[in-house]
Design a protein around this motif. Structure first.
Motif, short mmCIF file in Angstrom:
data_model
loop_
_atom_site.label_atom_id
_atom_site.label_comp_id
_atom_site.label_asym_id
_atom_site.label_seq_id
_atom_site.Cartn_x
_atom_site.Cartn_y
_atom_site.Cartn_z
N GLU A 227 61.79 16.44 -12.38
CA GLU A 227 60.53 15.81 -11.94
C GLU A 227 60.52 15.76 -10.42
O GLU A 227 61.48 15.29 -9.80
N PHE A 228 59.45 16.25 -9.83
CA PHE A 228 59.30 16.24 -8.38
C PHE A 228 57.98 15.57 -8.03
O PHE A 228 56.94 15.89 -8.61
N GLU A 229 58.02 14.66 -7.09
CA GLU A 229 56.82 13.97 -6.64
C GLU A 229 56.02 14.79 -5.64
O GLU A 229 54.81 14.63 -5.53
N ALA A 230 56.71 15.65 -4.89
CA ALA A 230 56.05 16.41 -3.84
C ALA A 230 56.64 17.81 -3.78
O ALA A 230 57.81 18.02 -4.11
N PHE A 231 55.82 18.75 -3.32
CA PHE A 231 56.28 20.13 -3.17
C PHE A 231 57.50 20.21 -2.26
O PHE A 231 58.46 20.93 -2.55
N GLU A 232 57.47 19.47 -1.16
CA GLU A 232 58.57 19.51 -0.20
C GLU A 232 59.88 19.10 -0.84
O GLU A 232 60.93 19.67 -0.54
N THR A 233 59.84 18.12 -1.73
CA THR A 233 61.04 17.67 -2.43
C THR A 233 61.56 18.78 -3.33
O THR A 233 62.77 19.04 -3.38
N ALA A 234 60.66 19.45 -4.05
CA ALA A 234 61.05 20.56 -4.92
C ALA A 234 61.67 21.69 -4.10
O ALA A 234 62.71 22.24 -4.46
N ARG A 235 61.03 22.04 -3.00
CA ARG A 235 61.51 23.12 -2.14
C ARG A 235 62.87 22.76 -1.55
O ARG A 235 63.80 23.57 -1.57
N ASP A 236 62.99 21.55 -1.02
CA ASP A 236 64.23 21.15 -0.36
C ASP A 236 65.39 20.96 -1.32
O ASP A 236 66.55 20.98 -0.90
N SER A 237 65.10 20.79 -2.60
CA SER A 237 66.18 20.61 -3.58
C SER A 237 66.70 21.94 -4.11
O SER A 237 67.72 21.97 -4.79
N LEU A 238 66.02 23.04 -3.77
CA LEU A 238 66.54 24.36 -4.16
C LEU A 238 67.88 24.60 -3.48
O LEU A 238 68.09 24.18 -2.32
N PRO A 239 68.79 25.29 -4.15
CA PRO A 239 70.01 25.70 -3.44
C PRO A 239 69.63 26.53 -2.21
O PRO A 239 68.65 27.28 -2.22
N ALA A 240 70.39 26.39 -1.15
CA ALA A 240 70.06 27.02 0.13
C ALA A 240 69.84 28.53 0.00
O ALA A 240 68.94 29.08 0.63
N HIS A 241 70.61 29.19 -0.83
CA HIS A 241 70.49 30.65 -0.94
C HIS A 241 69.19 31.09 -1.63
O HIS A 241 68.84 32.26 -1.59
N LEU A 242 68.46 30.15 -2.23
CA LEU A 242 67.21 30.49 -2.91
C LEU A 242 65.96 30.07 -2.14
O LEU A 242 64.85 30.47 -2.50
N ARG A 243 66.11 29.28 -1.12
CA ARG A 243 64.93 28.71 -0.43
C ARG A 243 64.00 29.77 0.14
O ARG A 243 62.79 29.68 -0.01
N GLU A 244 64.54 30.78 0.77
CA GLU A 244 63.68 31.79 1.39
C GLU A 244 63.02 32.67 0.33
O GLU A 244 61.81 32.89 0.35
#
Length: 151
Positions: free
Chosen positions: A115-132
């Motif tokens: 469950e994510f309240e905001a897009f930024e939270t979902a994006r920032d919780s991705l493992p670093a190697h997947l963010r880009e």
């Protein structure tokens, strides 16, 4: 960067959810490819993990032939795709989606596994190697998720 440099372009004319559906079998196939056991054992791990992690309730534990079928042209159950992502992101080899459809499936499952309240939270919780490599698909997945499409 994802395994294919064109993933960041995400210029497919097909609707997002159609790409998710096409990518779900690739996501399950990725688990089948990278899991370090025979297909029967990988199918059992997938079903047991789905139940334990509360990512779905498989009616029964599939066999290896079923898992292999799902990784081809068949549409796997949603729990199988969600659980495949759950397992793949924990692998020390840091796998990444192999094409645009699979990236869409990864992003869609990422949003539906927690469950994510905001897009930024979902994006920032991705493992670093997947963010880009998941930046564009995750933005599309967020729009799809917040659109509350009935399926």
């Amino acid at each position: 960067m994802c395994e294919r440099p064109d993933l960041a372009d995400n210029a497919s004319p097909r609707p997002f959810y159609a790409r998710v559906l096409a990518g779900n079998s690739k996501l399950v196939g990725h688990w089948l490819l990278l899991g370090q056991a025979d297909p029967d054992r990988l199918a059992m791990i997938l079903a047991d993990t789905a139940r334990i992690a509360k990512l779905g309730e498989p009616e029964s534990t599939p066999d290896g032939a079923t898992l292999t079928h799902w990784s081809g042209d068949a549409t796997p159950p949603r729990w199988a795709a969600r659980t495949s992502l759950f397992l793949l992101v924990q692998m020390p080899g840091k796998p990444r989606p192999r094409d645009d459809d699979e990236a869409c499936a990864w992003a869609y499952c990422w949003l539906h596994n927690r469950e994510f309240e905001a897009f930024e939270t979902a994006r920032d919780s991705l493992p670093a190697h997947l963010r880009e490599c998941l930046a564009a698909p995750l933005a599309e997945a967020w729009q799809d998720y917040r659109g509350q499409r009935l399926v």
